[in-house]
Scaffold this active site. Structure first.
Site, short mmCIF file in Angstrom:
data_model
loop_
_atom_site.label_atom_id
_atom_site.label_comp_id
_atom_site.label_asym_id
_atom_site.label_seq_id
_atom_site.Cartn_x
_atom_site.Cartn_y
_atom_site.Cartn_z
N TRP A 356 4.77 4.40 -0.88
CA TRP A 356 5.54 4.25 -2.11
C TRP A 356 7.04 4.16 -1.80
O TRP A 356 7.78 3.43 -2.47
CB TRP A 356 5.25 5.43 -3.04
N HIS A 357 7.47 4.89 -0.79
CA HIS A 357 8.89 4.87 -0.43
C HIS A 357 9.28 3.60 0.32
O HIS A 357 10.42 3.15 0.26
CB HIS A 357 9.24 6.09 0.43
#
Length: 529
Positions: A356-357
């Site tokens: 997600w990052h």
């Protein structure tokens, strides 16, 4: 514009950063103004229009990504509601990864060049959670749902206005926090906790005080970052001056750099919190004593992070709403019904968080390393509890607490340096500058904990045999359960299982009671007397 150029000169920020900061401050005003609207239709229109404007100012045409994925997700919810949550994952997460890759988001952000990928990160979790809540109502019977799913599932498809009002939520996409559609709907429609006919109304004074608190936090964080980043940015790790300092000073400098960079997150998250607080959306519930409990919009607790004396509770105070999403929509849903989470469940949760990052090596090093941070902290925590009575005054003393804070912060900022520099080579340079000491410490403590657990397991089995127990294996396990630290009991006899425990702590800590030890570090929110 001239005033933007002047703002750049005064703050030493890039144009993108100036516009981003202005949108954040306007977001607070937007939260105040929505209180004057009573009609749900007007509130949804306001939420949508203001949210669009606040995103368009810093990102321009880049918000087309936000609009596109929102429309696609809504169409999927309309056409295939029984599987819309699954499709939301398959559509939004790969799209987010594509944006991370195309925009080289991590490196660009460090250079002060901002793009809508950050907003897309928040949006991705909001879209997935909403679609999953609709899928729950179509796919599961009420008795098969968890308590959280029962209170947040959607019985029908939201209207377009409701959906897009939620998506843009008067600037919520700028930096979060992640909010549930059901909560937003109750807030907009004056139902549930915000029902004016309820026996107790949400106190206006509390909304104001929480908003002021969040605004002050944001301003202090901004001042810290603006005045110190040029001196103590991550670039210092690659200077001859830094490498020429004594080891202890290099360790301290690593902590300073970590704090400075966290301040930009404190600024962004506190602005989002202030907006929701002034709007009245920060309210959580009434406690058993009839006091208002706040914190729905709180995404971090800076003092709890910077002065945390144990890594086992760090996750309860950092990026709280994302931790809650990972718990509710990844960790719990991958856990077999009526079963226990497997090692795969825990690793998958951490992997989702890393992806997600973004796709940089630094993110993966940080999240894998965080497993060691949480797991080793569980070992040291139980060592403290098992210390003999004559040693307890030392364990509870202020100097010992200060040492624990220093070690915890050092381990955190050692790992966080990888999160900042991102590339594999630069990560290793930063870590090598302190001889990997924090990593060696965490692995060493974890190994000693394993040795201790193995020794107690052997003693437990031997005692069971001497006692002539009818079921020696079960009694041996029971003895270990009583003797070994919680994080290293019979089900966690190996290093992999201990790391799994660390991963579990990382993703399930937010807003959960903390072992019932009276430690309020993981309390859900603040209370108003």
């Amino acid at each position: 514009m001239d005033w933007e150029v002047q703002a750049q000169q005064v703050t030493a920020l890039t144009l993108d950063q100036v516009r981003f900061a202005v949108s954040f401050l306007a977001c607070i005003v937007a939260g105040i103004l929505i209180r004057g609207l009573r009609s749900p239709t007007a509130r949804n229109l306001y939420s949508l229009a203001v949210g669009l404007l606040l995103l368009y100012y810093p990102f321009g045409s880049g918000i087309v990504h936000v609009v596109l994925t929102s429309w696609v997700t809504y169409i999927v919810m309309w056409l295939i509601p029984k599987k819309c949550g699954t499709w939301a994952w398959l559509i939004n997460f790969p799209y987010l990864l594509m944006l991370h890759t195309i925009n080289a988001s991590g490196v660009s952000w460090n250079k002060g060049v901002l793009d809508p990928t950050g907003a897309q990160m928040v949006l991705t979790l909001k879209l997935i959670s909403t679609a999953m809540c609709l899928q729950d109502s179509k796919e599961k019977k009420l008795e098969a749902m968890s308590d959280y799913q029962k209170s947040h599932h959607l019985k029908k498809l939201p209207s377009l206005l409701e959906f897009f009002g939620y998506v843009f939520c008067f600037g919520n996409l700028l930096a979060g926090p992640i909010i549930e559609f059901k909560d937003y709907q109750d807030f907009i429609n004056h139902t549930g906790l915000w029902d004016p006919r309820a026996p107790k109304k949400v106190p206006v004074s509390g909304c104001f005080l929480q908003g002021v608190r969040a605004t002050v936090t944001a301003l202090l964080a901004a001042a810290l970052y603006i005045t110190q980043e040029k001196t103590w940015g991550y670039h210092v790790f690659f200077t001859d001056w830094y490498h020429g300092q004594p080891l202890f000073l290099r360790l301290c400098i690593m902590q300073i750099v970590g704090t400075i960079y966290r301040s930009r997150y404190y600024f962004a998250w506190s602005n989002g919190w202030a907006s929701l607080a002034f709007a009245g959306f920060d309210f959580l519930q009434w406690d058993d004593k009839g006091r208002a409990v706040w914190g729905r919009g709180c995404n971090s607790r800076p003092l709890k992070v910077e002065f945390c004396d144990s890594g086992r509770v760090l996750a309860a105070h950092w990026n709280i709403s994302t931790g809650m999403f990972l718990r509710r929509y990844v960790y719990e849903r991958l856990t077999p019904p009526n079963g226990k989470p497997t090692f795969f469940t825990l690793v998958a949760t951490q992997l989702v968080s890393a992806l997600w990052h973004g796709l940089y090596p630094g993110y993966f090093l940080f999240f894998v390393g965080s497993a060691f941070l949480f797991a080793h902290s569980t070992v040291t925590y139980h060592w403290e509890k098992q210390a003999p009575s004559w040693l307890q005054p030392v364990v509870k003393s202020l100097p010992f607490w200060a040492v624990k804070v220093f070690i915890t912060k050092q381990c955190l900022d050692f790992l966080a340096s990888a999160f900042l520099v991102l590339t594999w080579r630069e990560c290793l340079v930063a870590w090598a500058s302190v001889y990997y000491i924090p990593l060696i410490w965490m692995v060493g403590v974890l190994a000693l904990g394993q040795i201790q657990a193995a020794g107690k397991k052997g003693k437990g089995k031997g005692k069971a045999k001497r006692d002539g127990a009818g079921a020696p294996t079960a009694n041996g396990a029971a003895a270990l359960q009583d003797a070994a630290p919680d994080g290293l009991r019979a089900t966690s006899s190996g290093v992999a299982e201990a790391l799994a425990k660390g991963l579990q702590d990382a993703e399930t800590a937010p807003r959960l009671a903390d072992d019932g030890d009276g430690d309020d570090a993981a309390a859900p929110a603040s209370k108003e007397d």
